[in-house]
Design a protein around this motif. Sequence first.
Motif, short mmCIF file in Angstrom:
data_model
loop_
_atom_site.label_atom_id
_atom_site.label_comp_id
_atom_site.label_asym_id
_atom_site.label_seq_id
_atom_site.Cartn_x
_atom_site.Cartn_y
_atom_site.Cartn_z
N LEU A 1 0.84 -1.18 0.00
CA LEU A 1 0.00 0.00 0.00
C LEU A 1 0.89 1.25 0.00
O LEU A 1 2.06 1.19 0.33
CB LEU A 1 -0.92 0.00 1.22
N GLY A 2 0.29 2.38 -0.32
CA GLY A 2 1.06 3.62 -0.32
C GLY A 2 1.78 3.85 -1.64
O GLY A 2 1.76 3.02 -2.54
N LYS A 3 2.44 4.99 -1.74
CA LYS A 3 2.99 5.44 -3.03
C LYS A 3 4.13 4.56 -3.54
O LYS A 3 4.40 4.54 -4.74
CB LYS A 3 3.45 6.90 -2.92
N PHE A 4 4.81 3.82 -2.65
CA PHE A 4 5.92 2.99 -3.12
C PHE A 4 5.44 1.67 -3.72
O PHE A 4 6.16 1.03 -4.48
CB PHE A 4 6.90 2.72 -1.97
N GLY A 5 4.23 1.26 -3.35
CA GLY A 5 3.62 0.07 -3.95
C GLY A 5 4.50 -1.16 -3.91
O GLY A 5 5.18 -1.44 -2.92
N SER A 6 4.53 -1.87 -5.04
CA SER A 6 5.25 -3.15 -5.10
C SER A 6 6.76 -3.01 -5.06
O SER A 6 7.46 -4.01 -4.87
CB SER A 6 4.85 -3.91 -6.37
N ARG B 1 -18.31 -2.03 1.75
CA ARG B 1 -16.98 -1.92 2.34
C ARG B 1 -17.10 -0.90 3.47
O ARG B 1 -18.19 -0.41 3.77
CB ARG B 1 -15.96 -1.45 1.29
N GLU B 2 -15.97 -0.60 4.11
CA GLU B 2 -15.97 0.39 5.18
C GLU B 2 -16.55 1.71 4.69
O GLU B 2 -16.17 2.21 3.63
CB GLU B 2 -14.54 0.59 5.68
N GLU B 3 -17.47 2.27 5.46
CA GLU B 3 -18.16 3.53 5.19
C GLU B 3 -19.21 3.43 4.08
O GLU B 3 -19.82 4.44 3.73
CB GLU B 3 -17.17 4.67 4.88
N GLU C 1 -2.76 -5.59 8.83
CA GLU C 1 -4.12 -6.15 8.78
C GLU C 1 -4.06 -7.62 8.36
O GLU C 1 -3.11 -8.04 7.70
CB GLU C 1 -4.99 -5.36 7.79
N GLY C 2 -5.14 -8.36 8.67
CA GLY C 2 -5.16 -9.77 8.29
C GLY C 2 -6.51 -10.43 8.42
O GLY C 2 -6.64 -11.46 9.05
N ILE C 3 -7.56 -9.83 7.82
CA ILE C 3 -8.91 -10.39 7.99
C ILE C 3 -9.35 -11.29 6.84
O ILE C 3 -10.31 -12.04 7.00
CB ILE C 3 -9.96 -9.28 8.20
N CYS D 1 -9.89 -6.24 -1.62
CA CYS D 1 -10.15 -5.35 -0.48
C CYS D 1 -8.84 -4.80 0.06
O CYS D 1 -7.83 -5.50 0.09
CB CYS D 1 -10.87 -6.14 0.61
N ARG D 2 -8.85 -3.54 0.50
CA ARG D 2 -7.62 -2.93 1.01
C ARG D 2 -7.16 -3.57 2.32
O ARG D 2 -6.04 -3.39 2.75
CB ARG D 2 -7.84 -1.43 1.15
N TYR D 3 -8.02 -4.38 2.97
CA TYR D 3 -7.62 -5.07 4.20
C TYR D 3 -7.09 -6.48 3.92
O TYR D 3 -6.78 -7.21 4.85
CB TYR D 3 -8.80 -5.13 5.17
N GLY D 4 -7.03 -6.86 2.66
CA GLY D 4 -6.49 -8.16 2.29
C GLY D 4 -5.32 -8.00 1.34
O GLY D 4 -4.83 -6.89 1.12
N PRO D 5 -4.85 -9.10 0.74
CA PRO D 5 -3.70 -9.05 -0.15
C PRO D 5 -3.95 -8.19 -1.40
O PRO D 5 -5.01 -8.30 -2.02
CB PRO D 5 -3.48 -10.51 -0.54
N ALA D 6 -2.98 -7.35 -1.73
CA ALA D 6 -3.04 -6.61 -2.99
C ALA D 6 -2.62 -7.52 -4.14
O ALA D 6 -1.91 -8.52 -3.93
CB ALA D 6 -2.11 -5.39 -2.92
#
Length: 655
Positions: free
Chosen positions: A90-95, A531-533, A130-132, A450-455
């Motif tokens: 996640l974030g600007k650096f990504g992979s 999703r959230e919100e 995270e890890g849901i 989902c942003r709470y799981g694997p990209a």
Amino acid sequence: MQKKTSDIYKKGWIDFNKNGVMDVYEDPSAPLEARVQDLLSQMTMEEKTCQMATLYGSGRVLKDSLPTAQWKNEIWKDGIANIDEQANGLGKFGSSLSYPYVNSVENRQTIQRWFVEQTRLGIPVDFTNEGIRGLCHDRATMFPAQCGQGATWDKNLISEIAKVTAEEAKALGYTNIYSPILDIAQDPRWGRVVECYGEDPFLVGELGKQMIKGLQAEGLVATPKHFAVYSIPVGGRDAGTRTDPHVAPREMRTLYLETFRKAFCEAGALGVMSSYNDYDGEPITGSYHFLTEILCHEWGFKGYVVSDSEAVEFLYSKHRVTEDAVDGAAQVVNAGLNVRTHFTLPEKFILPLRQAINEGKVSEQTINSRVADVLRVKFMMGLFDNPYKGDAKKPEKVVHSQEHQAVSMKAALESIVLLKNENNILPLSKNTKRIAVIGPNAAEVDNLICRYGPAHAPIKTVYQGIKEYLPDADVRYAKGADIIDKYFPESELYDVPLDKDEQAMIDEAVALAKESDVAILVLGGNEKTVREEYSRTSLDLCGRQEKLLQAVYATGKPVVLVMVDGRAATINWAERYIPGIVHAWFPGEFMGDAVAKVLFGDYNPGGKLAVTFPRSVRQIPFAFPFKPGSDSKGRVRVTGTLYPFGYGLSYTTFA
């Protein structure tokens, strides 16, 4: 990276404070509490307060990918409690930081080395994540969302999911996992029902226990969330309000707190995340009653409390119970919060906290107690014996291994629920020659991540899965409609005529259905709707999906509906007219394979609903468990469920 200032690595211990002697806190054989108190006695107030904040990882809040000379001037020169989501993709650096996996491991180890070697006391960082639905890391193993995991009713499977998540977290060097979600999904309008095991506190509590035990058996900390009374959208307005759940005290205890009681009293969770809502007018994150009296005095919680993002700031920005950031910091710390988390720099909390201490609003004794909790957990997870976690040689042997993928496939299969099978239309014959796969979720990938799981999860679509499953059949695809229309959600209030493009999409799908032997419609929701919100005010199919379903049904061809969604839906028309209905939830990376196996009879669906499907959104609140007599009949209202809690058919008949 700066080189080591001295040889602090001794045989069997590390000289964290660089004084040349083995202090008690550096002695692996010393009693736990003695190590905690010895370290605490050496800390300045600056160092203590730095152990009470989170630094979000690179590209989120931390702007650097690796330590720089400037770090000596940052507030974390005196240490930090934890770094969240560092180099996970996640974030600007990504992979560039997260994949190949070894890059990620080396990144966290390099940052840890800076904290051990370049800060005065060398206190290691807790790397949280995270890890849901699998570890929240680029290309880790993805599992069904918790709503699907709940539909398996399989405690052993949840243990397996926990073990996979833990093994991948350990291989990558994470030490604390924000999982499981223990909120109960009593209102299907809520956006985060997708992340809940179900609506019943017993089921959710039992599955949650397995997740916690599985994570902590591998030496990690499990941090369940969101404590407490959080999962109530207040008429679908939770994104804006995040306040005022109307829950009576007995209901609060027996329904909303019971899952957390099990987490601490029966599973021994060492972390917890405090929620940003209030209860009875008191914000949870600023509540001594919840964070100290219930959590510590009643349940004997031995870990540390981290705030949900912005929960601290909401005390003065939204709940308006404190004057400013200084009073807010004082209230949450006095209440029992250990670590503040938010997507802003840690000094936004640490500096107001220091001011509150200077003004006498928080005692040194309280600070010592809160910091001791954080240090204790760090000692318990072995960070002072081996700060450099993770496998820097062959993490790919563990992460997303074939064995782990097999568990994901198993979970996807077990999560699928057969809702209707009129005249045994299912399973479909493998000799079917022409198959139409239609719908906005039939070939979707991006909006099922989902942003709470694997990209970058390699999700196999339903269309792809069926095409590969029946290589000799003519399997064709038409989208038919988007998940939402351009007027959504306003279009849920009155009928808006189809525009030219929408009509053309439906016409294409109808033409394909007419040329086929069977039409499989893959409808529901995705990250655009649940999703959230993302709380809703309707549970009907979004956008033009109902019109699409009706148009394809009108062709007279056999129709099977596959729901891919994260919440209960009021699919009354489908239940009345469509002969075969399957609910797959969000099945994860093996969606296409699992759905194909079920539709064509190689797997007998055994999932059972962990949530009630109401017939109308107007019946809410309507969830299990409820008191006898509370579901009475009425003369002028719709009564009963569309599908009750625990419902699920099978291809087998039982006597």
